[in-house]
Motif scaffolding. Structure first.
Motif, PDB file in Angstrom:
ATOM      1  N   PHE A  25     -65.717  -7.015  15.062  1.00  0.00           N
ATOM      2  CA  PHE A  25     -64.868  -6.370  16.059  1.00  0.00           C
ATOM      3  C   PHE A  25     -65.667  -5.861  17.248  1.00  0.00           C
ATOM      4  CE2 PHE A  25     -61.944  -6.112  12.457  1.00  0.00           C
ATOM      5  CZ  PHE A  25     -60.850  -6.680  13.062  1.00  0.00           C
ATOM      6  N   ASN A  26     -67.001  -5.698  17.100  1.00  0.00           N
ATOM      7  CA  ASN A  26     -67.772  -5.216  18.229  1.00  0.00           C
ATOM      8  C   ASN A  26     -67.958  -6.298  19.285  1.00  0.00           C
ATOM      9  OD1 ASN A  26     -69.597  -6.857  16.974  1.00  0.00           O
ATOM     10  ND2 ASN A  26     -71.137  -5.276  16.632  1.00  0.00           N
ATOM     11  N   GLN A  27     -67.479  -7.514  19.033  1.00  0.00           N
ATOM     12  CA  GLN A  27     -67.533  -8.579  20.027  1.00  0.00           C
ATOM     13  C   GLN A  27     -66.399  -8.442  21.049  1.00  0.00           C
ATOM     14  OE1 GLN A  27     -67.326 -11.998  17.518  1.00  0.00           O
ATOM     15  NE2 GLN A  27     -69.526 -12.065  17.184  1.00  0.00           N
ATOM     16  N   ILE A  28     -65.396  -7.684  20.716  1.00  0.00           N
ATOM     17  CA  ILE A  28     -64.280  -7.455  21.632  1.00  0.00           C
ATOM     18  C   ILE A  28     -64.646  -6.269  22.502  1.00  0.00           C
ATOM     19  CG2 ILE A  28     -61.835  -6.901  21.834  1.00  0.00           C
ATOM     20  CD1 ILE A  28     -61.469  -8.085  19.064  1.00  0.00           C
ATOM     21  N   SER A  29     -64.370  -6.382  23.764  1.00  0.00           N
ATOM     22  CA  SER A  29     -64.659  -5.297  24.684  1.00  0.00           C
ATOM     23  C   SER A  29     -63.945  -4.022  24.240  1.00  0.00           C
ATOM     24  CB  SER A  29     -64.202  -5.681  26.094  1.00  0.00           C
ATOM     25  OG  SER A  29     -64.266  -4.574  26.945  1.00  0.00           O
ATOM     26  N   LYS A  30     -64.627  -2.901  24.368  1.00  0.00           N
ATOM     27  CA  LYS A  30     -64.001  -1.630  24.015  1.00  0.00           C
ATOM     28  C   LYS A  30     -62.781  -1.362  24.882  1.00  0.00           C
ATOM     29  CE  LYS A  30     -66.840   1.138  27.074  1.00  0.00           C
ATOM     30  NZ  LYS A  30     -67.761   2.239  27.211  1.00  0.00           N
ATOM     31  N   TRP A  31     -62.705  -2.005  26.043  1.00  0.00           N
ATOM     32  CA  TRP A  31     -61.561  -1.815  26.932  1.00  0.00           C
ATOM     33  C   TRP A  31     -60.276  -2.350  26.318  1.00  0.00           C
ATOM     34  CZ3 TRP A  31     -61.642   1.612  30.526  1.00  0.00           C
ATOM     35  CH2 TRP A  31     -62.858   1.958  31.092  1.00  0.00           C
ATOM     36  N   ALA A  32     -60.380  -3.360  25.467  1.00  0.00           N
ATOM     37  CA  ALA A  32     -59.176  -3.885  24.823  1.00  0.00           C
ATOM     38  C   ALA A  32     -58.522  -2.799  23.979  1.00  0.00           C
ATOM     39  CB  ALA A  32     -59.530  -5.088  23.955  1.00  0.00           C
ATOM     40  N   TYR A  33     -59.318  -2.095  23.202  1.00  0.00           N
ATOM     41  CA  TYR A  33     -58.778  -1.022  22.372  1.00  0.00           C
ATOM     42  C   TYR A  33     -58.263   0.131  23.230  1.00  0.00           C
ATOM     43  CZ  TYR A  33     -61.456  -3.581  18.906  1.00  0.00           C
ATOM     44  OH  TYR A  33     -61.959  -4.561  18.105  1.00  0.00           O
ATOM     45  N   ILE A  34     -58.983   0.422  24.303  1.00  0.00           N
ATOM     46  CA  ILE A  34     -58.575   1.513  25.184  1.00  0.00           C
ATOM     47  C   ILE A  34     -57.226   1.201  25.826  1.00  0.00           C
ATOM     48  CG2 ILE A  34     -59.130   2.694  27.352  1.00  0.00           C
ATOM     49  CD1 ILE A  34     -62.107   2.492  26.477  1.00  0.00           C
ATOM     50  N   PHE A  35     -57.026  -0.047  26.266  1.00  0.00           N
ATOM     51  CA  PHE A  35     -55.754  -0.401  26.898  1.00  0.00           C
ATOM     52  C   PHE A  35     -54.606  -0.393  25.892  1.00  0.00           C
ATOM     53  CE2 PHE A  35     -58.279  -2.317  30.435  1.00  0.00           C
ATOM     54  CZ  PHE A  35     -57.774  -1.491  31.417  1.00  0.00           C
ATOM     55  N   ILE A  36     -54.861  -0.823  24.663  1.00  0.00           N
ATOM     56  CA  ILE A  36     -53.809  -0.759  23.644  1.00  0.00           C
ATOM     57  C   ILE A  36     -53.443   0.707  23.378  1.00  0.00           C
ATOM     58  CG2 ILE A  36     -53.243  -1.233  21.226  1.00  0.00           C
ATOM     59  CD1 ILE A  36     -53.203  -3.744  22.920  1.00  0.00           C
ATOM     60  N   PHE A  37     -54.438   1.579  23.314  1.00  0.00           N
ATOM     61  CA  PHE A  37     -54.194   3.010  23.125  1.00  0.00           C
ATOM     62  C   PHE A  37     -53.405   3.584  24.298  1.00  0.00           C
ATOM     63  CE2 PHE A  37     -55.559   7.447  23.689  1.00  0.00           C
ATOM     64  CZ  PHE A  37     -55.128   7.974  22.488  1.00  0.00           C
ATOM     65  N   ILE A  38     -53.783   3.206  25.517  1.00  0.00           N
ATOM     66  CA  ILE A  38     -53.080   3.678  26.711  1.00  0.00           C
ATOM     67  C   ILE A  38     -51.630   3.196  26.699  1.00  0.00           C
ATOM     68  CG2 ILE A  38     -52.962   3.393  29.220  1.00  0.00           C
ATOM     69  CD1 ILE A  38     -56.042   3.537  29.221  1.00  0.00           C
ATOM     70  N   CYS A  39     -51.405   1.965  26.227  1.00  0.00           N
ATOM     71  CA  CYS A  39     -50.031   1.453  26.124  1.00  0.00           C
ATOM     72  C   CYS A  39     -49.206   2.328  25.186  1.00  0.00           C
ATOM     73  CB  CYS A  39     -50.039   0.022  25.615  1.00  0.00           C
ATOM     74  SG  CYS A  39     -50.684  -1.146  26.777  1.00  0.00           S
ATOM     75  N   GLY A  40     -49.798   2.717  24.065  1.00  0.00           N
ATOM     76  CA  GLY A  40     -49.098   3.594  23.131  1.00  0.00           C
ATOM     77  C   GLY A  40     -48.759   4.935  23.764  1.00  0.00           C
ATOM     78  N   LEU A  41     -49.709   5.491  24.511  1.00  0.00           N
ATOM     79  CA  LEU A  41     -49.444   6.745  25.210  1.00  0.00           C
ATOM     80  C   LEU A  41     -48.344   6.563  26.257  1.00  0.00           C
ATOM     81  CD1 LEU A  41     -53.015   8.230  25.770  1.00  0.00           C
ATOM     82  CD2 LEU A  41     -51.301   8.895  24.070  1.00  0.00           C
ATOM     83  N   GLY A  42     -48.347   5.410  26.928  1.00  0.00           N
ATOM     84  CA  GLY A  42     -47.307   5.123  27.914  1.00  0.00           C
ATOM     85  C   GLY A  42     -45.930   5.078  27.278  1.00  0.00           C
ATOM     86  N   LEU A  43     -45.831   4.459  26.105  1.00  0.00           N
ATOM     87  CA  LEU A  43     -44.536   4.403  25.410  1.00  0.00           C
ATOM     88  C   LEU A  43     -44.085   5.784  24.959  1.00  0.00           C
ATOM     89  CD1 LEU A  43     -44.698   1.201  23.204  1.00  0.00           C
ATOM     90  CD2 LEU A  43     -43.174   1.667  25.107  1.00  0.00           C
ATOM     91  N   ILE A  44     -45.007   6.553  24.418  1.00  0.00           N
ATOM     92  CA  ILE A  44     -44.657   7.905  23.983  1.00  0.00           C
ATOM     93  C   ILE A  44     -44.207   8.736  25.187  1.00  0.00           C
ATOM     94  CG2 ILE A  44     -45.577  10.060  23.039  1.00  0.00           C
ATOM     95  CD1 ILE A  44     -47.371   8.250  21.245  1.00  0.00           C
ATOM     96  N   GLY A  45     -44.965   8.653  26.275  1.00  0.00           N
ATOM     97  CA  GLY A  45     -44.620   9.409  27.475  1.00  0.00           C
ATOM     98  C   GLY A  45     -43.284   8.993  28.052  1.00  0.00           C
ATOM     99  N   ALA A  46     -43.013   7.695  28.085  1.00  0.00           N
ATOM    100  CA  ALA A  46     -41.728   7.215  28.607  1.00  0.00           C
ATOM    101  C   ALA A  46     -40.574   7.680  27.733  1.00  0.00           C
ATOM    102  CB  ALA A  46     -41.737   5.692  28.707  1.00  0.00           C
ATOM    103  N   GLY A  47     -40.821   7.776  26.439  1.00  0.00           N
ATOM    104  CA  GLY A  47     -39.769   8.244  25.538  1.00  0.00           C
ATOM    105  C   GLY A  47     -39.470   9.724  25.680  1.00  0.00           C
ATOM    106  N   CYS A  48     -40.416  10.470  26.206  1.00  0.00           N
ATOM    107  CA  CYS A  48     -40.232  11.914  26.369  1.00  0.00           C
ATOM    108  C   CYS A  48     -39.422  12.270  27.610  1.00  0.00           C
ATOM    109  CB  CYS A  48     -41.589  12.605  26.437  1.00  0.00           C
ATOM    110  SG  CYS A  48     -42.484  12.583  24.876  1.00  0.00           S
TER     111      CYS A  48
END
Length: 141
Positions: free
Chosen positions: A3-26
């Motif tokens: 998994f360290n072959q994948i850029s850390k940005w991929a995980y960061i963007f997936i996390f940000i997407c989750g925060l975006g969904l939570i925020g939009a739901g609020c």
């Protein structure tokens, strides 16, 4: 596969997407195609802007994640996954922009904006699901 072959940005963007969904739901949506009164209170207007902001974060985040994972699949020489991820990212961006035009009462598509938004969500969620399955089923991990 490591998994360290994948850029850390991929995980960061997936996390940000989750925060975006939570925020939009609020926060509730505002005046769009007659779903509310135009004489909204200022706090309703603020909630509407926050909802749109969080949804924008989600859609751009998921598209960027598609492109980053596409780059990973290039490295892995997985042509089908590269094409799928890249096309998903492009389609998400295009349908998101068209959806915003519809929500801005652009003539001809304003009545289809909600449907287009749901299509955009579906493309993003299916992509996340299938890429997750790819990593779960990858025997080289």
């Amino acid at each position: 596969m490591r998994f360290n072959q994948i850029s850390k940005w991929a995980y960061i963007f997936i996390f940000i997407c989750g925060l975006g969904l939570i925020g939009a739901g609020c926060f509730t949506t505002g005046y769009i195609n007659g779903y509310s009164t135009p004489e909204m209170l200022s706090n309703e207007y603020l909630r509407s802007i926050l909802n749109q902001l969080f949804l924008t974060i989600f859609f751009f985040g998921i598209a960027l994640a598609c492109f980053i994972f596409g780059n990973y699949f290039t490295y892995k020489r997985e042509l089908k996954w590269l094409v799928y991820s890249s096309l998903s990212g492009m389609i998400i961006l295009i349908t998101f922009l068209i959806t915003n035009l519809g929500f801005s009462n652009f003539i001809g598509i304003q009545h289809y904006a909600g449907f287009l938004e749901r299509i955009t969500f579906t493309i993003g969620f299916v992509w996340v699901f299938l890429v997750s399955l790819y990593f779960l089923l990858d025997n080289k991990a």
